[in-house]
Design a protein around this motif. Structure first.
Motif, mmCIF file in Angstrom:
data_model
loop_
_atom_site.group_PDB
_atom_site.id
_atom_site.type_symbol
_atom_site.label_atom_id
_atom_site.label_comp_id
_atom_site.label_asym_id
_atom_site.label_seq_id
_atom_site.Cartn_x
_atom_site.Cartn_y
_atom_site.Cartn_z
ATOM 1 N N VAL A 1 -26.370 -23.324 14.350
ATOM 2 C CA VAL A 1 -25.696 -22.586 15.414
ATOM 3 C C VAL A 1 -26.729 -21.791 16.198
ATOM 4 O O VAL A 1 -27.372 -20.890 15.638
ATOM 5 C CB VAL A 1 -24.619 -21.648 14.859
ATOM 6 N N GLU A 2 -26.869 -22.127 17.474
ATOM 7 C CA GLU A 2 -27.822 -21.430 18.338
ATOM 8 C C GLU A 2 -27.157 -20.245 19.027
ATOM 9 O O GLU A 2 -25.944 -20.217 19.223
ATOM 10 C CB GLU A 2 -28.372 -22.358 19.430
ATOM 11 N N SER A 3 -28.009 -19.294 19.420
ATOM 12 C CA SER A 3 -27.566 -18.161 20.228
ATOM 13 C C SER A 3 -28.759 -17.616 20.990
ATOM 14 O O SER A 3 -29.908 -17.988 20.706
ATOM 15 C CB SER A 3 -26.934 -17.080 19.363
ATOM 16 N N GLY A 4 -28.479 -16.732 21.955
ATOM 17 C CA GLY A 4 -29.552 -16.043 22.652
ATOM 18 C C GLY A 4 -29.827 -16.528 24.061
ATOM 19 O O GLY A 4 -30.652 -15.945 24.766
ATOM 20 N N GLY A 5 -29.149 -17.590 24.482
ATOM 21 C CA GLY A 5 -29.359 -18.056 25.842
ATOM 22 C C GLY A 5 -28.773 -17.086 26.857
ATOM 23 O O GLY A 5 -28.091 -16.116 26.511
ATOM 24 N N GLY A 6 -29.057 -17.361 28.136
ATOM 25 C CA GLY A 6 -28.517 -16.513 29.184
ATOM 26 C C GLY A 6 -29.215 -16.754 30.498
ATOM 27 O O GLY A 6 -29.940 -17.736 30.673
ATOM 28 N N LEU A 7 -28.970 -15.831 31.427
ATOM 29 C CA LEU A 7 -29.564 -15.895 32.764
ATOM 30 C C LEU A 7 -30.690 -14.880 32.850
ATOM 31 O O LEU A 7 -30.493 -13.698 32.492
ATOM 32 C CB LEU A 7 -28.495 -15.592 33.806
ATOM 33 N N VAL A 8 -31.841 -15.311 33.320
ATOM 34 C CA VAL A 8 -33.002 -14.431 33.422
ATOM 35 C C VAL A 8 -33.773 -14.786 34.687
ATOM 36 O O VAL A 8 -33.740 -15.936 35.144
ATOM 37 C CB VAL A 8 -33.888 -14.558 32.164
ATOM 38 N N GLN A 9 -34.447 -13.812 35.250
ATOM 39 C CA GLN A 9 -35.273 -14.064 36.422
ATOM 40 C C GLN A 9 -36.604 -14.694 36.018
ATOM 41 O O GLN A 9 -37.077 -14.511 34.886
ATOM 42 C CB GLN A 9 -35.528 -12.761 37.174
ATOM 43 N N ALA A 10 -37.186 -15.408 36.946
ATOM 44 C CA ALA A 10 -38.498 -15.997 36.701
ATOM 45 C C ALA A 10 -39.487 -14.911 36.284
ATOM 46 O O ALA A 10 -39.495 -13.810 36.845
ATOM 47 C CB ALA A 10 -38.997 -16.705 37.951
ATOM 48 N N GLY A 11 -40.290 -15.236 35.284
ATOM 49 C CA GLY A 11 -41.222 -14.273 34.731
ATOM 50 C C GLY A 11 -40.676 -13.491 33.558
ATOM 51 O O GLY A 11 -41.429 -12.786 32.872
ATOM 52 N N GLY A 12 -39.386 -13.606 33.335
ATOM 53 C CA GLY A 12 -38.743 -12.867 32.256
ATOM 54 C C GLY A 12 -38.869 -13.558 30.906
ATOM 55 O O GLY A 12 -39.546 -14.578 30.766
ATOM 56 N N SER A 13 -38.176 -12.988 29.918
ATOM 57 C CA SER A 13 -38.264 -13.479 28.539
ATOM 58 C C SER A 13 -36.882 -13.596 27.915
ATOM 59 O O SER A 13 -35.952 -12.877 28.296
ATOM 60 C CB SER A 13 -39.104 -12.519 27.686
ATOM 61 N N LEU A 14 -36.773 -14.505 26.971
ATOM 62 C CA LEU A 14 -35.576 -14.651 26.154
ATOM 63 C C LEU A 14 -36.009 -15.046 24.751
ATOM 64 O O LEU A 14 -37.060 -15.667 24.578
ATOM 65 C CB LEU A 14 -34.650 -15.740 26.699
#
Length: 125
Positions: free
Chosen positions: A5-18
């Motif tokens: 089970v994966e988690s942690g995805g989302g929307l981020v701006q270029a240069g950002g981190s996840l």
């Protein structure tokens, strides 16, 4: 059987981190080499990174090397993908996958027996 089970995805701006996580349950987690793959719209699923069952060795695609880090915590049966300096080209659904540990380093999706449901990562420019 192994459930992922994966988690942690989302929307981020270029240069950002996840940071993505993948929790495993079922058979002994240390029996498996683990990997992350991704699939962008209209494209084939591609290898991102793999890690040996010990967590000591890892391998990366050239497109993410130096920006992404794969790791695992065997005590927690959890796989991670730290993603830095994200680019719009990294936008995809990210999947974790498990293969028999002798297949560590394989970049062929067909070598992986178990897959998570995927988590969406979207990088805006």
């Amino acid at each position: 059987q192994v459930q992922l089970v994966e988690s942690g995805g989302g929307l981020v701006q270029a240069g950002g981190s996840l940071r993505l996580s993948c929790v495993a349950s079922g058979r002994a987690y240390t029996n498996y080499a683990m990997a992350w793959f991704r699939q962008a719209p209209g494209k084939e699923r591609e290898f991102v990174a793999a890690i040996r069952w010990t967590g000591v060795s890892s391998d990366y695609s050239t497109s993410v090397m130096g920006r992404f880090t794969i790791s695992r915590d065997n005590a927690k049966s959890t796989l991670y993908l730290e993603m830095n300096s994200l680019e719009p080209e990294d936008t995809a659904i990210y999947y974790c996958a498990a293969a028999p540990r002798v297949l560590y380093g394989s970049r062929r999706s067909t070598d992986y027996n178990y897959w998570g449901q995927g988590t969406q990562v979207t990088v805006s420019s």
